[in-house]
Scaffold this motif. Sequence first.
Motif, PDB file in Angstrom:
ATOM      1  N   ARG A   1     -10.691  -7.594   1.371  1.00  0.00           N
ATOM      2  CA  ARG A   1     -10.108  -8.334   1.747  1.00  0.00           C
ATOM      3  C   ARG A   1      -9.113  -7.661   2.828  1.00  0.00           C
ATOM      4  O   ARG A   1      -9.677  -6.531   3.440  1.00  0.00           O
ATOM      5  CB  ARG A   1      -8.932  -8.693   1.133  1.00  0.00           C
ATOM      6  N   ARG A   2      -8.679  -8.550   3.822  1.00  0.00           N
ATOM      7  CA  ARG A   2      -8.349  -8.127   5.010  1.00  0.00           C
ATOM      8  C   ARG A   2      -6.746  -6.868   4.727  1.00  0.00           C
ATOM      9  O   ARG A   2      -6.172  -5.972   5.395  1.00  0.00           O
ATOM     10  CB  ARG A   2      -7.666  -9.090   6.038  1.00  0.00           C
ATOM     11  N   LEU A   3      -6.145  -7.411   3.959  1.00  0.00           N
ATOM     12  CA  LEU A   3      -5.049  -5.918   2.852  1.00  0.00           C
ATOM     13  C   LEU A   3      -5.531  -5.942   2.205  1.00  0.00           C
ATOM     14  O   LEU A   3      -6.055  -6.044   1.362  1.00  0.00           O
ATOM     15  CB  LEU A   3      -3.908  -7.013   3.303  1.00  0.00           C
ATOM     16  N   SER A   4      -4.863  -3.973   1.450  1.00  0.00           N
ATOM     17  CA  SER A   4      -5.382  -4.510   0.180  1.00  0.00           C
ATOM     18  C   SER A   4      -4.211  -4.568  -0.541  1.00  0.00           C
ATOM     19  O   SER A   4      -3.244  -5.389  -0.481  1.00  0.00           O
ATOM     20  CB  SER A   4      -4.744  -2.391   0.805  1.00  0.00           C
ATOM     21  N   ALA A   5      -4.343  -4.645  -1.973  1.00  0.00           N
ATOM     22  CA  ALA A   5      -3.208  -5.517  -3.280  1.00  0.00           C
ATOM     23  C   ALA A   5      -1.925  -5.080  -2.772  1.00  0.00           C
ATOM     24  O   ALA A   5      -1.349  -5.747  -2.916  1.00  0.00           O
ATOM     25  CB  ALA A   5      -3.655  -5.049  -4.340  1.00  0.00           C
ATOM     26  N   GLY A   6      -1.940  -3.758  -2.554  1.00  0.00           N
ATOM     27  CA  GLY A   6      -0.624  -3.885  -1.906  1.00  0.00           C
ATOM     28  C   GLY A   6       0.222  -3.758  -0.953  1.00  0.00           C
ATOM     29  O   GLY A   6       1.732  -4.281  -1.392  1.00  0.00           O
ATOM     30  N   ARG A   7      -0.899  -3.745   0.017  1.00  0.00           N
ATOM     31  CA  ARG A   7      -0.585  -4.564   1.396  1.00  0.00           C
ATOM     32  C   ARG A   7       0.374  -5.924   1.393  1.00  0.00           C
ATOM     33  O   ARG A   7       0.857  -6.714   1.097  1.00  0.00           O
ATOM     34  CB  ARG A   7      -0.413  -4.094   2.450  1.00  0.00           C
TER      35      ARG A   7
END
Length: 160
Positions: free
Chosen positions: A34-40
């Motif tokens: 995914r482009r962003l991590s789960a935290g982001r």
Amino acid sequence: MLSYRAAIPLSNRTLARLADLIRARRAERRCRWRRLSAGRQALLVLAHLRNGDTYTRLASGFSIGTATAWRYVREGVDLLAALAEDLHAAVARAGRLAYAILDGTLIPIDRLADQKPYYSGKHRRHGLNVQVLADPIGRLVWASPALPGAVHDLTAARPI
């Protein structure tokens, strides 16, 4: 375009909880990248829900596309909605309180092709009627589904 840092008045525990839900969903779907991590992604969702940032502003701030921002917010909201109590559990919880607050609001919308059901004569505008049950401190216990604005508050508050 100018950018700035902003703060969200939520705890780190809230961010971690949503990030854990997103990680679990990604593992369940066997998502590779995914482009962003789960935290982001969790931060993006909370920024939208708490601050009301638009998808365009979120996309710019997180360096992703607007459609990706919409998709990430939708996924996060669906995960949070799955955690919500059903009406019977909410009423049982409200029954243990000294008192509960039931109030409704009209969420404004743009006009639709079939405008009549969404026009609220009370507010003199188009919108969706949502009823909210809260505890004495103001914490959300239950929210009704969004109904057309022409639906009376009492009718919207009745269980489905």
